[in-house]
Every structure is written in structure tokens, then in C-alpha cells.
Design an enzyme around this catalytic site. Sequence first.
Site, PDB file in Angstrom:
ATOM      1  N   HIS A  69       0.838  -1.204   0.000  1.00  0.00           N
ATOM      2  CA  HIS A  69       0.000   0.000   0.000  1.00  0.00           C
ATOM      3  C   HIS A  69       0.867   1.247   0.000  1.00  0.00           C
ATOM      4  O   HIS A  69       1.934   1.277   0.598  1.00  0.00           O
ATOM      5  CB  HIS A  69      -0.966   0.027   1.195  1.00  0.00           C
ATOM      6  CG  HIS A  69      -0.312  -0.253   2.511  1.00  0.00           C
ATOM      7  ND1 HIS A  69       0.023  -1.532   2.919  1.00  0.00           N
ATOM      8  CD2 HIS A  69       0.087   0.564   3.501  1.00  0.00           C
ATOM      9  CE1 HIS A  69       0.590  -1.475   4.119  1.00  0.00           C
ATOM     10  NE2 HIS A  69       0.649  -0.210   4.488  1.00  0.00           N
ATOM     11  N   HIS A  81       0.808   5.056   1.158  1.00  0.00           N
ATOM     12  CA  HIS A  81       0.118   6.074   1.961  1.00  0.00           C
ATOM     13  C   HIS A  81       0.172   7.398   1.209  1.00  0.00           C
ATOM     14  O   HIS A  81       1.246   7.826   0.760  1.00  0.00           O
ATOM     15  CB  HIS A  81       0.841   6.295   3.297  1.00  0.00           C
ATOM     16  CG  HIS A  81       0.802   5.141   4.241  1.00  0.00           C
ATOM     17  ND1 HIS A  81      -0.145   5.023   5.224  1.00  0.00           N
ATOM     18  CD2 HIS A  81       1.602   4.050   4.361  1.00  0.00           C
ATOM     19  CE1 HIS A  81       0.081   3.916   5.939  1.00  0.00           C
ATOM     20  NE2 HIS A  81       1.141   3.304   5.430  1.00  0.00           N
TER      21      HIS A  81
HETATM   22  P1  AMP Z   1       1.602   0.252   7.398  1.00  0.00           P
HETATM   23  O1  AMP Z   1       1.883   0.385   8.866  1.00  0.00           O
HETATM   24  O2  AMP Z   1       2.464   1.093   6.512  1.00  0.00           O
HETATM   25  O3  AMP Z   1       1.597  -1.212   6.985  1.00  0.00           O
HETATM   26  O4  AMP Z   1       0.153   0.838   7.192  1.00  0.00           O
HETATM   27  C1  AMP Z   1      -1.020   0.122   7.433  1.00  0.00           C
HETATM   28  C2  AMP Z   1      -2.108   1.142   7.481  1.00  0.00           C
HETATM   29  O5  AMP Z   1      -3.329   0.470   7.305  1.00  0.00           O
HETATM   30  C3  AMP Z   1      -2.190   1.903   8.802  1.00  0.00           C
HETATM   31  O6  AMP Z   1      -2.048   3.307   8.560  1.00  0.00           O
HETATM   32  C4  AMP Z   1      -3.571   1.544   9.328  1.00  0.00           C
HETATM   33  O7  AMP Z   1      -4.182   2.621   9.972  1.00  0.00           O
HETATM   34  C5  AMP Z   1      -4.298   1.159   8.063  1.00  0.00           C
HETATM   35  N1  AMP Z   1      -5.418   0.256   8.257  1.00  0.00           N
HETATM   36  C6  AMP Z   1      -5.450  -0.877   9.001  1.00  0.00           C
HETATM   37  N2  AMP Z   1      -6.659  -1.466   8.919  1.00  0.00           N
HETATM   38  C7  AMP Z   1      -7.416  -0.700   8.089  1.00  0.00           C
HETATM   39  C8  AMP Z   1      -8.746  -0.770   7.609  1.00  0.00           C
HETATM   40  N3  AMP Z   1      -9.569  -1.762   7.955  1.00  0.00           N
HETATM   41  N4  AMP Z   1      -9.195   0.215   6.787  1.00  0.00           N
HETATM   42  C9  AMP Z   1      -8.376   1.225   6.434  1.00  0.00           C
HETATM   43  N5  AMP Z   1      -7.094   1.348   6.843  1.00  0.00           N
HETATM   44  C10 AMP Z   1      -6.612   0.408   7.663  1.00  0.00           C
END
Ligand code: AMP
Length: 141
Positions: free
Chosen positions: A103, A105
Site C-alpha cells: 500500500h 500512503h
Molecule cells: P503500514 O503500517 O504502513 O503497513 O500501514 C497500514 C495502514 O493500514 C495503517 O495506517 C492503518 O491505519 C491502516 N489500516 C489498518 N486497517 C485498516 C482498515 N480496515 N481500513 C483502512 N485502513 C486500515
Amino acid sequence: MSATDPDCLFCKIVAGEIPATVVASDERTVTFMDINPATRGHALVVPRTHARDLLEIDPDDLAAVAQAGQRLAKVAKDTLGADGINLINSCGADAWQTVFHFHLHVIPRYAGDPLKLPWVPGPGDMDKIAATGAELKEHYA
Ligand code: AMP
Ligand code: ZN
């Protein structure tokens, strides 16, 4: 790598099996609001096809994610009045990755905002997130 990982949170969002505030999608990508936003408008762009991280993602999917991220950055500037944008990808637990479906950001930045990286994720106000998502979605047209 498989197209879908049955245990993957973001595959479930892509499939519509768990709820998310989706603001845009195309053949290769889905863009949805982060539920623990670092700033107003923080969203994630993911490939539809499951890939664990930067090292695994198909290069054409990576290009599509980057383009969707650029599109969102423009919409965030125009719609939310963002003054800047951080694009962040974390590859591997030691680089802060916590969800193992690639993903990007897209974090709108506002002049003088207090954000320090890495941010400490905390639950957002779901009504506000949905409203911001709706605002962004409207301006994709
Ligand atoms: P990372 O730490 O870079 O792997 O980012 C994962 C991101 O996914 C974090 O910013 C979380 O807040 C986000 N996240 C986790 N679960 C969900 C969800 N169900 N819907 C939207 N974002 C999510
Ligand atoms: Zn996945």
C-alpha cells in the site's frame, strides 16, 4: 504471490468483504481512507492483486498505484486545500510495515500541521473520515 490471499485484510477490502471508505478505483487499484489517519484525507492506494510488499508487487501494478497516488494527491490539494503531500511506502516490519499487502500512503500535509514521522496511528473519527472520503470521491469525477 497469488491474486487474492484469503487471510489478507486489504484483499478483503478490495473484494468488498469488509467495509472501507473507497474513494476511487480502477482496473488495477483501489484507493480508500485510512481508519487511523495521520492527517485529514490520509488514504491508501493498493493493487487489486495481492502482493506482500515493494519487492513482490508486479511492476505494472506499482506504476498503476503510483499514478493513482498522484491523482489522489492532486484531488487532495484541490479539494481539501492540502499544502503538501507525503507519499510513504513501508517495506518490511523493520521499515514500519504492519499490513502485508502493498500500500502507498497518501498523506495530505497542511502548513504548520503537527505531524511527525513516523506517526503513531490512533483511531480516527469514522464520521469525519467518511465525510472527507465523500468529498474526495466527488472531485474525482
Ligand atoms: P503500514 O503500517 O504502513 O503497513 O500501514 C497500514 C495502514 O493500514 C495503517 O495506517 C492503518 O491505519 C491502516 N489500516 C489498518 N486497517 C485498516 C482498515 N480496515 N481500513 C483502512 N485502513 C486500515
Ligand atoms: Zn492482500
